[in-house]
Design an enzyme around this catalytic site. Structure first.
Site, PDB file in Angstrom:
ATOM      1  N   SER A  55      24.069  -3.421  59.686  1.00 36.99           N
ATOM      2  CA  SER A  55      23.618  -3.020  61.422  1.00 36.99           C
ATOM      3  C   SER A  55      24.141  -1.318  61.913  1.00 36.99           C
ATOM      4  O   SER A  55      23.998  -0.849  62.973  1.00 36.99           O
ATOM      5  CB  SER A  55      25.483  -3.389  61.926  1.00 36.99           C
ATOM      6  OG  SER A  55      26.288  -2.640  60.793  1.00 36.99           O
ATOM      7  N   ASN A  83      37.578  -5.540  60.075  1.00 33.33           N
ATOM      8  CA  ASN A  83      37.356  -6.367  61.093  1.00 33.33           C
ATOM      9  C   ASN A  83      37.584  -5.429  62.115  1.00 33.33           C
ATOM     10  O   ASN A  83      37.630  -6.471  63.463  1.00 33.33           O
ATOM     11  CB  ASN A  83      37.450  -7.354  60.905  1.00 33.33           C
ATOM     12  CG  ASN A  83      36.804  -7.588  59.281  1.00 33.33           C
ATOM     13  OD1 ASN A  83      36.213  -7.598  59.325  1.00 33.33           O
ATOM     14  ND2 ASN A  83      37.779  -8.640  58.325  1.00 33.33           N
ATOM     15  N   THR A 139      16.213 -19.300 105.944  1.00 30.13           N
ATOM     16  CA  THR A 139      16.724 -20.759 105.707  1.00 30.13           C
ATOM     17  C   THR A 139      15.583 -21.308 104.801  1.00 30.13           C
ATOM     18  O   THR A 139      14.785 -21.508 106.050  1.00 30.13           O
ATOM     19  CB  THR A 139      18.286 -21.843 105.988  1.00 30.13           C
ATOM     20  OG1 THR A 139      17.223 -21.943 107.140  1.00 30.13           O
ATOM     21  CG2 THR A 139      19.073 -20.647 106.699  1.00 30.13           C
ATOM     22  N   HIS A 140      16.033 -21.890 103.933  1.00 29.49           N
ATOM     23  CA  HIS A 140      15.035 -22.168 103.332  1.00 29.49           C
ATOM     24  C   HIS A 140      13.821 -21.284 103.093  1.00 29.49           C
ATOM     25  O   HIS A 140      12.297 -21.935 103.900  1.00 29.49           O
ATOM     26  CB  HIS A 140      14.715 -23.736 104.273  1.00 29.49           C
ATOM     27  CG  HIS A 140      15.606 -25.021 104.543  1.00 29.49           C
ATOM     28  ND1 HIS A 140      15.577 -25.648 102.751  1.00 29.49           N
ATOM     29  CD2 HIS A 140      16.578 -24.780 105.357  1.00 29.49           C
ATOM     30  CE1 HIS A 140      17.083 -26.193 103.581  1.00 29.49           C
ATOM     31  NE2 HIS A 140      17.287 -25.965 104.540  1.00 29.49           N
ATOM     32  N   SER A 146      -2.534   0.108  90.133  1.00 27.99           N
ATOM     33  CA  SER A 146      -3.679  -1.187  89.618  1.00 27.99           C
ATOM     34  C   SER A 146      -4.345  -0.943  88.947  1.00 27.99           C
ATOM     35  O   SER A 146      -5.436   0.250  89.662  1.00 27.99           O
ATOM     36  CB  SER A 146      -3.990  -2.349  90.643  1.00 27.99           C
ATOM     37  OG  SER A 146      -5.408  -3.071  89.723  1.00 27.99           O
ATOM     38  N   LYS A 206      -4.433  -1.087  95.033  1.00 24.43           N
ATOM     39  CA  LYS A 206      -2.644  -1.627  95.158  1.00 24.43           C
ATOM     40  C   LYS A 206      -1.609  -1.260  95.401  1.00 24.43           C
ATOM     41  O   LYS A 206      -2.257   0.527  94.814  1.00 24.43           O
ATOM     42  CB  LYS A 206      -2.473  -2.460  93.654  1.00 24.43           C
ATOM     43  CG  LYS A 206      -4.378  -3.406  93.794  1.00 24.43           C
ATOM     44  CD  LYS A 206      -3.542  -4.856  94.175  1.00 24.43           C
ATOM     45  CE  LYS A 206      -2.164  -5.273  94.238  1.00 24.43           C
ATOM     46  NZ  LYS A 206      -2.647  -6.159  93.196  1.00 24.43           N
ATOM     47  N   ASN A 216       1.996  -1.517  93.478  1.00 21.80           N
ATOM     48  CA  ASN A 216       2.757  -2.811  93.202  1.00 21.80           C
ATOM     49  C   ASN A 216       4.049  -2.751  93.122  1.00 21.80           C
ATOM     50  O   ASN A 216       4.533  -1.144  92.655  1.00 21.80           O
ATOM     51  CB  ASN A 216       1.862  -2.853  91.439  1.00 21.80           C
ATOM     52  CG  ASN A 216       0.536  -3.383  91.867  1.00 21.80           C
ATOM     53  OD1 ASN A 216       0.235  -4.070  93.378  1.00 21.80           O
ATOM     54  ND2 ASN A 216      -0.224  -3.357  90.349  1.00 21.80           N
ATOM     55  N   GLU A 227       9.736  -5.769  90.523  1.00 20.23           N
ATOM     56  CA  GLU A 227       9.513  -6.995  89.007  1.00 20.23           C
ATOM     57  C   GLU A 227      10.260  -6.818  87.402  1.00 20.23           C
ATOM     58  O   GLU A 227      10.290  -7.745  87.213  1.00 20.23           O
ATOM     59  CB  GLU A 227       7.983  -7.275  89.393  1.00 20.23           C
ATOM     60  CG  GLU A 227       7.154  -7.092  90.328  1.00 20.23           C
ATOM     61  CD  GLU A 227       5.923  -7.278  90.314  1.00 20.23           C
ATOM     62  OE1 GLU A 227       4.449  -8.244  90.698  1.00 20.23           O
ATOM     63  OE2 GLU A 227       5.740  -5.781  89.842  1.00 20.23           O
ATOM     64  N   TYR A 248      37.605 -13.530  61.384  1.00 18.55           N
ATOM     65  CA  TYR A 248      36.381 -12.727  61.456  1.00 18.55           C
ATOM     66  C   TYR A 248      34.612 -13.325  60.192  1.00 18.55           C
ATOM     67  O   TYR A 248      35.266 -13.825  59.175  1.00 18.55           O
ATOM     68  CB  TYR A 248      36.656 -11.232  60.609  1.00 18.55           C
ATOM     69  CG  TYR A 248      34.796 -10.507  60.401  1.00 18.55           C
ATOM     70  CD1 TYR A 248      34.873 -10.065  61.806  1.00 18.55           C
ATOM     71  CD2 TYR A 248      33.992 -10.324  59.277  1.00 18.55           C
ATOM     72  CE1 TYR A 248      33.479  -9.517  62.200  1.00 18.55           C
ATOM     73  CE2 TYR A 248      32.787 -10.070  59.438  1.00 18.55           C
ATOM     74  CZ  TYR A 248      32.919  -9.343  60.530  1.00 18.55           C
ATOM     75  OH  TYR A 248      30.804  -8.755  60.637  1.00 18.55           O
ATOM     76  N   GLN A 275      28.949  -9.967  63.973  1.00 23.16           N
ATOM     77  CA  GLN A 275      27.930  -8.263  63.848  1.00 23.16           C
ATOM     78  C   GLN A 275      26.694  -8.609  65.231  1.00 23.16           C
ATOM     79  O   GLN A 275      25.867  -8.192  65.605  1.00 23.16           O
ATOM     80  CB  GLN A 275      26.974  -8.646  62.050  1.00 23.16           C
ATOM     81  CG  GLN A 275      26.226  -6.959  62.293  1.00 23.16           C
ATOM     82  CD  GLN A 275      26.324  -6.564  61.419  1.00 23.16           C
ATOM     83  OE1 GLN A 275      27.215  -6.057  60.461  1.00 23.16           O
ATOM     84  NE2 GLN A 275      24.935  -6.798  60.221  1.00 23.16           N
TER      85      GLN A 275
HETATM   86  N1  ARG Z   1      29.392  -3.814  60.778  1.00 32.36           N
HETATM   87  C1  ARG Z   1      30.654  -4.812  60.842  1.00 32.36           C
HETATM   88  C2  ARG Z   1      30.863  -5.879  62.231  1.00 32.36           C
HETATM   89  O1  ARG Z   1      29.919  -5.473  62.643  1.00 32.36           O
HETATM   90  C3  ARG Z   1      31.920  -4.596  60.728  1.00 32.36           C
HETATM   91  C4  ARG Z   1      32.604  -5.229  60.058  1.00 32.36           C
HETATM   92  C5  ARG Z   1      32.592  -5.664  58.684  1.00 32.36           C
HETATM   93  N2  ARG Z   1      33.423  -6.515  58.407  1.00 32.36           N
HETATM   94  C6  ARG Z   1      33.027  -6.946  56.878  1.00 32.36           C
HETATM   95  N3  ARG Z   1      34.253  -7.874  56.704  1.00 32.36           N
HETATM   96  N4  ARG Z   1      32.380  -7.058  56.516  1.00 32.36           N
HETATM   97  O2  ARG Z   1      31.375  -6.976  62.116  1.00 32.36           O
END
Ligand code: ARG
Length: 466
Positions: free
Chosen positions: A22, A109, A154-155, A276, A282, A284, A289, A316, A321
């Site tokens: 991560s 965790n 309205t509408h 455009s 144009k 835009n 948007e 957990y 993640q």
């Molecule tokens: N990168 C993990 C997450 O975002 C951190 C916690 C990891 N904990 C574990 N027991 N592997 O959840």
């Protein structure tokens, strides 16, 4: 060194290894991770696990990591599994094996739960301050619009004339509610998971109340199982962002519509429009948007978050993640949109003459006409019917109600008097709505003043950051 290699005989499949990391996205949490780690280190010292020298060395190492992170190259680490692993690696590289002591009595965790709470809290404060800027831009434009009038709908059919300011103030209300929703969310989530361990609570005598206070949380979380698996604060926050985004998408849609040649009520500021590649004429409304489109994206992230948590056994699970990217994406989308939306609001031009013209045609004073009859003692349902007849006559003749002669009107109802036409002027029609929250100019002045007070209170209420 991995954080958990001891019991394994075989290395990870390289593809899986890369895929499950991560760090590419949770590196955003570095400031939160460092703050939580400093606090944990202090608690370890209090528990007698770290000596004073070790604590100083760890704190200095953490400061050095913060300083080095100013250079984006520092974060290019293809081995770090996540932000927690990264900080541990860097700390050990800087201060040696003492760095490994920092993980005593804690778990990733509780760390990720803490980091995410800090991240959400800081961004709520930033977003509320951006919302205050946008609200002020809307209030300034409301003020400057004075007594300019436009049709309300309205509408999507012309309904009644309103002050342009009254229309703009409706968005002020929405964004004030959004700011309050964010503050509520901040309050619900402002608890400290540190000391929860992986699931059952830490094994060392860490002072949880002191850790909570050091990080400006209101209190420690009450249950370690819940604390390590709870993502309510993320769900609540992103849902609040989804509602905010729905509001800004309505604003965007109205501005897009009003900028068309068909409406011609507003001219888009060139700073927020594009041309455009094919059609030279144009201009835009790309900002608008994209604002409208990004609202879909935030609503999708809110949905993804709810489904990620649905049916997850306690406590957990690695699924959690997957709550990070929707959170980061929704947050960063909102952070980017709000200042541009405020800039757009300051830059957009109103064609007041055209708006007024539109407010004067299409029988927008019909309800006021019926109200005139009610004041003459006609029961409303009959007044409605009689005004409807007058409108029908106008449609046949191709005119507005105020252009009918008294004789024509009296052929419909004897209650129409000689003062009827005066009661249908734009000013008179606006003044009929002299009620709190209504569009009578005197009420709108009050509403602007009230809006200024609320916006000042909002600014005052944004928590300061060191
Ligand atoms: N990168 C993990 C997450 O975002 C951190 C916690 C990891 N904990 C574990 N027991 N592997 O959840």
């Amino acid at each position: 060194m991995k954080m958990w290699s001891g019991r394994f005989r075989q290395p990870l499949d390289p593809e899986f290894e890369r895929w499950q990391r991560s760090f590419p996205y949770d590196q955003r949490l570095l400031p939160c991770e460092l703050a939580a780690s400093r606090t944990h280190a202090q608690a370890l010292k209090g528990a007698g696990v770290l000596s004073s020298e070790e604590l100083i060395s760890i704190l200095q190492g953490l400061d050095q990591i913060a300083a080095q992170a100013a250079n984006p190259k520092f974060l290019e680490d293809s081995e770090a599994e996540d932000i927690h692993h990264f900080v541990e690696k860097q700390l050990v590289a800087l201060i040696g094996d003492t760095g490994f002591k920092l993980h005593s009595g804690r778990s990733r965790n509780e760390q990720i739960a803490t980091d995410l709470r800090l991240y959400v809290r800081a961004n709520i404060d930033q977003l509320r301050s951006f919302l205050a800027d946008w609200i002020d831009a809307l209030l300034d434009r409301s003020d400057a619009a004075g007594k300019a009038v436009m049709p309300s709908y309205t509408h999507l059919q012309r309904a009644e004339p309103v002050l342009v300011a009254h229309w703009l103030l409706s968005y002020v209300e929405m964004f004030l509610r959004d700011a309050q929703r964010l503050e509520d969310c901040r309050e619900h989530g402002n608890l400290c998971p540190l000391g929860s361990g992986p699931v059952a609570g830490t094994t060392l005598p860490l002072d949880r109340a002191a850790m909570a206070a050091a990080l400006d949380f209101d209190a420690p979380t009450a249950n370690s199982i819940d604390a390590t698996s709870d993502r309510d604060f993320v769900l609540e926050f992103v849902n609040a962002l989804a509602v905010l985004a729905l509001h800004w998408s309505r604003f965007a849609e109205e501005m897009i519509l009003f900028s068309t040649q068909e409406f011609g009520f507003v001219q888009l500021p060139e700073a927020y429009s594009t041309g455009s590649s094919a059609m030279p004429q144009k201009k835009n409304p790309d900002l608008l948007e994209l604002m409208r489109g990004k609202a879909a994206r935030i609503a999708g992230q809110a949905n993804a978050l709810m489904i990620a948590v649905k049916g997850l056994p306690l406590a957990y699970n690695k699924d959690l993640q997957e709550t990070q990217e929707p959170l980061f994406d929704a947050t960063e989308t909102a952070l980017a949109v709000l200042p541009m939306a405020a800039g757009f609001t300051r830059g957009v031009e109103f064609d007041f003459a055209r708006m007024e013209q539109a407010a004067k045609t299409g029988f927008l004073n019909a309800w006021a006409a019926a109200t005139y009859l009610v004041r003459q003692g006609v029961p409303f349902r009959l007044a409605h019917e009689q005004t409807g007849k007058a409108v029908q006559l106008c449609l046949e003749k191709g005119c507005e109600i105020e252009n009918l002669s008294v004789a024509e009107l009296q052929s419909i109802s004897p209650a129409f008097g000689p003062d009827f036409q005066a009661a249908l002027s734009l000013e008179a029609v606006l003044d009929v709505h002299d009620v709190l929250g209504g569009t009578a100019p005197i009420r709108v002045r009050q509403a602007i003043a009230a809006g200024r007070t609320k916006s000042a209170a909002l600014r005052e209420g944004v928590h300061a950051h060191a």
